[in-house]
Write a protein that holds these residues in place. Structure first.
Motif, PDB file in Angstrom:
ATOM      1  N   LEU A  22       1.100  -1.104  -0.158  1.00 52.49           N
ATOM      2  CA  LEU A  22      -0.148   0.429   0.248  1.00 52.49           C
ATOM      3  C   LEU A  22       0.699   0.794  -0.135  1.00 52.49           C
ATOM      4  CD1 LEU A  22      -2.892   1.051   0.100  1.00 52.49           C
ATOM      5  CD2 LEU A  22      -2.700   0.872   2.950  1.00 52.49           C
ATOM      6  N   SER A  26      -0.725   4.822  -5.155  1.00 51.66           N
ATOM      7  CA  SER A  26      -1.689   3.320  -5.587  1.00 51.66           C
ATOM      8  C   SER A  26      -2.797   3.546  -4.758  1.00 51.66           C
ATOM      9  CB  SER A  26      -0.428   2.346  -5.127  1.00 51.66           C
ATOM     10  OG  SER A  26      -0.082   1.911  -4.016  1.00 51.66           O
ATOM     11  N   VAL A  27      -2.818   4.004  -4.164  1.00 50.53           N
ATOM     12  CA  VAL A  27      -4.332   3.868  -3.105  1.00 50.53           C
ATOM     13  C   VAL A  27      -5.659   3.592  -4.265  1.00 50.53           C
ATOM     14  CG1 VAL A  27      -4.409   5.683  -1.884  1.00 50.53           C
ATOM     15  CG2 VAL A  27      -5.775   3.107  -1.360  1.00 50.53           C
ATOM     16  N   TYR A  28      -5.277   4.494  -5.253  1.00 52.17           N
ATOM     17  CA  TYR A  28      -6.902   5.285  -6.154  1.00 52.17           C
ATOM     18  C   TYR A  28      -6.722   3.732  -7.032  1.00 52.17           C
ATOM     19  CZ  TYR A  28      -6.490   9.148  -3.204  1.00 52.17           C
ATOM     20  OH  TYR A  28      -6.468   9.833  -2.747  1.00 52.17           O
ATOM     21  N   PRO A  31      -7.091  -0.021  -5.500  1.00 52.21           N
ATOM     22  CA  PRO A  31      -7.126  -0.032  -4.058  1.00 52.21           C
ATOM     23  C   PRO A  31      -7.621  -1.021  -2.958  1.00 52.21           C
ATOM     24  CG  PRO A  31      -9.229   0.455  -5.530  1.00 52.21           C
ATOM     25  CD  PRO A  31      -8.143   0.073  -6.209  1.00 52.21           C
ATOM     26  N   THR A  33      -5.258  -3.458  -2.399  1.00 56.97           N
ATOM     27  CA  THR A  33      -4.200  -3.126  -1.358  1.00 56.97           C
ATOM     28  C   THR A  33      -4.439  -2.669   0.335  1.00 56.97           C
ATOM     29  OG1 THR A  33      -3.627  -1.006  -2.481  1.00 56.97           O
ATOM     30  CG2 THR A  33      -2.279  -2.585  -3.094  1.00 56.97           C
ATOM     31  N   LEU A  34      -5.340  -2.041   0.092  1.00 65.95           N
ATOM     32  CA  LEU A  34      -6.005  -1.562   1.931  1.00 65.95           C
ATOM     33  C   LEU A  34      -6.382  -2.848   2.195  1.00 65.95           C
ATOM     34  CD1 LEU A  34      -8.414   1.366   1.280  1.00 65.95           C
ATOM     35  CD2 LEU A  34      -6.566   1.720   2.602  1.00 65.95           C
ATOM     36  N   ASN A  82      -4.331   0.776   7.783  1.00 69.94           N
ATOM     37  CA  ASN A  82      -3.186   1.503   6.906  1.00 69.94           C
ATOM     38  C   ASN A  82      -4.585   2.930   6.252  1.00 69.94           C
ATOM     39  OD1 ASN A  82      -2.308  -0.674   5.862  1.00 69.94           O
ATOM     40  ND2 ASN A  82      -4.280  -1.811   5.302  1.00 69.94           N
ATOM     41  N   LEU A  86      -2.152   6.181   5.454  1.00 75.12           N
ATOM     42  CA  LEU A  86      -2.474   6.903   4.078  1.00 75.12           C
ATOM     43  C   LEU A  86      -2.511   8.492   5.129  1.00 75.12           C
ATOM     44  CD1 LEU A  86      -4.487   4.709   2.500  1.00 75.12           C
ATOM     45  CD2 LEU A  86      -2.063   5.196   2.352  1.00 75.12           C
TER      46      LEU A  86
END
Length: 187
Positions: A22, A26-28, A31, A33-34, A82, A86
């Motif tokens: 994460l 990259s989360v967008y 997602p 990976t959350l 997480n 972030l």
């Protein structure tokens, strides 16, 4: 699951870097990976420490509340950890110009389960590093001390405060679950 992802790291690290780590950037686009990062351990020592803790603390929690609660706490601890990581990363970037810090591993998840076990059985003897006996309550205090100390001491010199902030939210998640259990029992 954690062991399978560890083996996947050994055979296809590029895939794992993309789908089991994460980052704020990259989360967008990924997602998932959350959640998937909580099952990701590229180093054996990290995997072993988390899984040993999960085995012992998870057994206590499962005996009291069942396996679904252990899974729920694992996922809730991961998400809380997480999301906090972030937000702390965004703050650190704006304040200190820090780069995106990748996050993987189950520490926030394990701490959420572990703190419930510790609060339910504070006098249980824990062997720190498998060698040093101590009451579970002392280990819980050490976790809080480590994470809060890392948050307060680390800015702006290292990336650990981001991980400490996230891990601390794993503890908070477990404490909130414990308090909701205690509160329900009184009524």
């Amino acid at each position: 699951m954690n062991g399978a992802v560890y083996l996947l790291w050994k055979s296809n690290p590029r895939f794992c870097q993309r789908h089991f780590v994460l980052t704020g950037s990259s989360v967008y686009s990924r997602p998932h990976t959350l959640v998937t990062n909580a099952f990701s351990h590229p180093e054996f020592g990290n995997l072993a420490a988390n899984m040993i803790a999960l085995y012992f603390f998870g057994a206590n929690v499962a005996r009291l509340f069942g396996g679904k609660t252990v899974l729920g706490l694992y996922l809730a601890g991961s998400l809380a950890s997480n999301i906090t990581h972030l937000y702390a990363g965004q703050w650190s970037h704006r304040r200190f110009g820090r780069r995106d810090t990748p996050l993987y591993g189950a520490r926030g998840s394990v701490q959420s389960i572990g703190i419930v076990s510790i609060l339910m059985y504070p006098q249980q003897t824990i062997l720190l590093y498998g060698l040093i006996p101590m009451p579970a309550a002392l280990l819980g205090l050490l976790w809080v001390w480590n994470d809060l100390g890392g948050i307060l001491d680390g800015y702006p010199s290292s990336s650990s405060p981001l991980n400490n902030a996230g891990n601390f939210m794993g503890i908070v998640t477990g404490v909130l679950y414990y308090l909701s259990f205690r509160y329900r029992r009184r009524w």
